[in-house]
Design a protein around this motif. Sequence first.
Motif, PDB file in Angstrom:
ATOM      1  N   ALA A   1       0.792  -1.232   0.000  1.00 38.91           N
ATOM      2  CA  ALA A   1       0.000   0.000   0.000  1.00 38.91           C
ATOM      3  C   ALA A   1       0.825   1.283   0.000  1.00 38.91           C
ATOM      4  O   ALA A   1       0.514   2.210  -0.752  1.00 38.91           O
ATOM      5  CB  ALA A   1      -0.985  -0.003   1.166  1.00 38.91           C
ATOM      6  N   PRO A   2       1.875   1.417   0.782  1.00 37.27           N
ATOM      7  CA  PRO A   2       2.592   2.696   0.779  1.00 37.27           C
ATOM      8  C   PRO A   2       3.559   2.890  -0.385  1.00 37.27           C
ATOM      9  O   PRO A   2       3.991   4.025  -0.637  1.00 37.27           O
ATOM     10  CB  PRO A   2       3.349   2.699   2.110  1.00 37.27           C
ATOM     11  N   PHE A   3       3.915   1.847  -1.120  1.00 35.94           N
ATOM     12  CA  PHE A   3       4.927   1.983  -2.157  1.00 35.94           C
ATOM     13  C   PHE A   3       4.580   2.962  -3.276  1.00 35.94           C
ATOM     14  O   PHE A   3       5.439   3.758  -3.662  1.00 35.94           O
ATOM     15  CB  PHE A   3       5.292   0.622  -2.749  1.00 35.94           C
ATOM     16  N   PRO A   4       3.378   2.956  -3.858  1.00 40.66           N
ATOM     17  CA  PRO A   4       3.108   3.931  -4.922  1.00 40.66           C
ATOM     18  C   PRO A   4       3.231   5.377  -4.443  1.00 40.66           C
ATOM     19  O   PRO A   4       3.770   6.228  -5.165  1.00 40.66           O
ATOM     20  CB  PRO A   4       1.664   3.623  -5.348  1.00 40.66           C
ATOM     21  N   THR A   5       2.784   5.659  -3.246  1.00 40.96           N
ATOM     22  CA  THR A   5       2.865   7.024  -2.732  1.00 40.96           C
ATOM     23  C   THR A   5       4.313   7.428  -2.471  1.00 40.96           C
ATOM     24  O   THR A   5       4.717   8.544  -2.792  1.00 40.96           O
ATOM     25  CB  THR A   5       2.044   7.149  -1.437  1.00 40.96           C
ATOM     26  N   VAL A   6       5.098   6.539  -1.914  1.00 43.78           N
ATOM     27  CA  VAL A   6       6.503   6.835  -1.642  1.00 43.78           C
ATOM     28  C   VAL A   6       7.253   7.065  -2.948  1.00 43.78           C
ATOM     29  O   VAL A   6       8.041   8.016  -3.072  1.00 43.78           O
ATOM     30  CB  VAL A   6       7.142   5.695  -0.822  1.00 43.78           C
ATOM     31  N   LEU A   7       7.017   6.211  -3.946  1.00 41.60           N
ATOM     32  CA  LEU A   7       7.686   6.378  -5.231  1.00 41.60           C
ATOM     33  C   LEU A   7       7.265   7.658  -5.934  1.00 41.60           C
ATOM     34  O   LEU A   7       8.091   8.334  -6.540  1.00 41.60           O
ATOM     35  CB  LEU A   7       7.412   5.168  -6.123  1.00 41.60           C
ATOM     36  N   SER A   8       5.998   8.013  -5.852  1.00 38.70           N
ATOM     37  CA  SER A   8       5.549   9.237  -6.523  1.00 38.70           C
ATOM     38  C   SER A   8       6.117  10.478  -5.852  1.00 38.70           C
ATOM     39  O   SER A   8       6.388  11.472  -6.515  1.00 38.70           O
ATOM     40  CB  SER A   8       4.027   9.306  -6.546  1.00 38.70           C
TER      41      SER A   8
ATOM     42  N   PHE B   1       2.035   9.037   7.098  1.00 41.09           N
ATOM     43  CA  PHE B   1       2.257   9.962   5.994  1.00 41.09           C
ATOM     44  C   PHE B   1       1.851  11.384   6.352  1.00 41.09           C
ATOM     45  O   PHE B   1       2.481  12.331   5.898  1.00 41.09           O
ATOM     46  CB  PHE B   1       1.508   9.502   4.737  1.00 41.09           C
ATOM     47  N   LEU B   2       0.821  11.547   7.145  1.00 36.21           N
ATOM     48  CA  LEU B   2       0.424  12.892   7.557  1.00 36.21           C
ATOM     49  C   LEU B   2       1.423  13.501   8.536  1.00 36.21           C
ATOM     50  O   LEU B   2       1.698  14.699   8.492  1.00 36.21           O
ATOM     51  CB  LEU B   2      -0.970  12.872   8.173  1.00 36.21           C
ATOM     52  N   ALA B   3       1.973  12.686   9.415  1.00 40.28           N
ATOM     53  CA  ALA B   3       2.912  13.199  10.409  1.00 40.28           C
ATOM     54  C   ALA B   3       4.261  13.553   9.803  1.00 40.28           C
ATOM     55  O   ALA B   3       4.884  14.535  10.202  1.00 40.28           O
ATOM     56  CB  ALA B   3       3.103  12.176  11.523  1.00 40.28           C
ATOM     57  N   PHE B   4       4.702  12.769   8.835  1.00 43.78           N
ATOM     58  CA  PHE B   4       6.015  12.992   8.247  1.00 43.78           C
ATOM     59  C   PHE B   4       5.924  13.506   6.822  1.00 43.78           C
ATOM     60  O   PHE B   4       6.805  13.234   6.004  1.00 43.78           O
ATOM     61  CB  PHE B   4       6.834  11.699   8.298  1.00 43.78           C
ATOM     62  N   ASP B   5       4.895  14.272   6.515  1.00 42.19           N
ATOM     63  CA  ASP B   5       4.703  14.814   5.175  1.00 42.19           C
ATOM     64  C   ASP B   5       5.665  15.958   4.888  1.00 42.19           C
ATOM     65  O   ASP B   5       6.065  16.171   3.759  1.00 42.19           O
ATOM     66  CB  ASP B   5       3.250  15.290   5.007  1.00 42.19           C
ATOM     67  N   ASN B   6       6.036  16.693   5.895  1.00 33.60           N
ATOM     68  CA  ASN B   6       6.898  17.842   5.718  1.00 33.60           C
ATOM     69  C   ASN B   6       8.314  17.374   5.387  1.00 33.60           C
ATOM     70  O   ASN B   6       8.921  16.618   6.132  1.00 33.60           O
ATOM     71  CB  ASN B   6       6.897  18.684   6.999  1.00 33.60           C
TER      72      ASN B   6
ATOM     73  N   ASP C   1      11.050  19.267   5.113  1.00 30.00           N
ATOM     74  CA  ASP C   1      12.110  20.011   5.790  1.00 30.00           C
ATOM     75  C   ASP C   1      12.055  19.828   7.308  1.00 30.00           C
ATOM     76  O   ASP C   1      12.224  20.764   8.070  1.00 30.00           O
ATOM     77  CB  ASP C   1      12.046  21.489   5.417  1.00 30.00           C
ATOM     78  N   VAL C   2      11.860  18.596   7.728  1.00 25.14           N
ATOM     79  CA  VAL C   2      11.843  18.274   9.148  1.00 25.14           C
ATOM     80  C   VAL C   2      13.291  18.236   9.658  1.00 25.14           C
ATOM     81  O   VAL C   2      14.167  17.668   9.016  1.00 25.14           O
ATOM     82  CB  VAL C   2      11.149  16.906   9.393  1.00 25.14           C
ATOM     83  N   ASP C   3      13.518  18.858  10.779  1.00 27.46           N
ATOM     84  CA  ASP C   3      14.826  18.837  11.380  1.00 27.46           C
ATOM     85  C   ASP C   3      14.980  17.569  12.213  1.00 27.46           C
ATOM     86  O   ASP C   3      14.449  17.472  13.313  1.00 27.46           O
ATOM     87  CB  ASP C   3      15.023  20.082  12.250  1.00 27.46           C
ATOM     88  N   TYR C   4      15.671  16.570  11.669  1.00 22.26           N
ATOM     89  CA  TYR C   4      15.780  15.284  12.341  1.00 22.26           C
ATOM     90  C   TYR C   4      16.738  15.325  13.538  1.00 22.26           C
ATOM     91  O   TYR C   4      16.780  14.413  14.321  1.00 22.26           O
ATOM     92  CB  TYR C   4      16.228  14.197  11.362  1.00 22.26           C
ATOM     93  N   SER C   5      17.520  16.390  13.651  1.00 21.22           N
ATOM     94  CA  SER C   5      18.459  16.466  14.770  1.00 21.22           C
ATOM     95  C   SER C   5      17.752  16.731  16.080  1.00 21.22           C
ATOM     96  O   SER C   5      18.300  16.497  17.144  1.00 21.22           O
ATOM     97  CB  SER C   5      19.507  17.543  14.504  1.00 21.22           C
ATOM     98  N   MET C   6      16.495  17.207  16.030  1.00 23.28           N
ATOM     99  CA  MET C   6      15.784  17.480  17.269  1.00 23.28           C
ATOM    100  C   MET C   6      15.213  16.213  17.880  1.00 23.28           C
ATOM    101  O   MET C   6      14.762  16.218  19.008  1.00 23.28           O
ATOM    102  CB  MET C   6      14.663  18.496  17.050  1.00 23.28           C
ATOM    103  N   TRP C   7      15.243  15.094  17.198  1.00 24.70           N
ATOM    104  CA  TRP C   7      14.732  13.836  17.734  1.00 24.70           C
ATOM    105  C   TRP C   7      15.768  13.307  18.651  1.00 24.70           C
ATOM    106  O   TRP C   7      15.979  12.476  19.251  1.00 24.70           O
ATOM    107  CB  TRP C   7      14.414  12.850  16.621  1.00 24.70           C
TER     108      TRP C   7
END
Length: 115
Positions: A28-35, A102-107, A109-115
């Motif tokens: 299910a997530p593959f077409p969206t990720v590829l697009s 997908f809604l949570a990680f749609d952005n 330009d997320v700054d992954y260093s804050m995790w």
Amino acid sequence: MTFLVLACALPQYNNWWPFFMVAFYLLAPFPTVLSRRLSGDSSTNPCREIAIFITSVIIISAFGLPIVLARAPEAAPVILWGSAGLVITANIIVFLTIMGFFLAFDNDDVDYSMW
């Protein structure tokens, strides 16, 4: 996944059939990720529209397969309606979880260093 395992654990014959839903969960997530990787920044893009269509077909097929398996000829149904209900419940939970991811990680330009 618990509901899917419970659907397979019901005491009946040949009850491993509901576990085929895992293939739909993985596809299910593959077409969206590829697009998202192949398309540009525009909101409407033919690649993204086709990916949404393919994802919709996968999700509808995941809901349709347990119903078809439960509605097999009455002499020998492939799965019982209890298993079909548990599989449909598992589908709702898993696909809502994928959508939430997908809604949570749609952005982008997320700054992954804050995790």
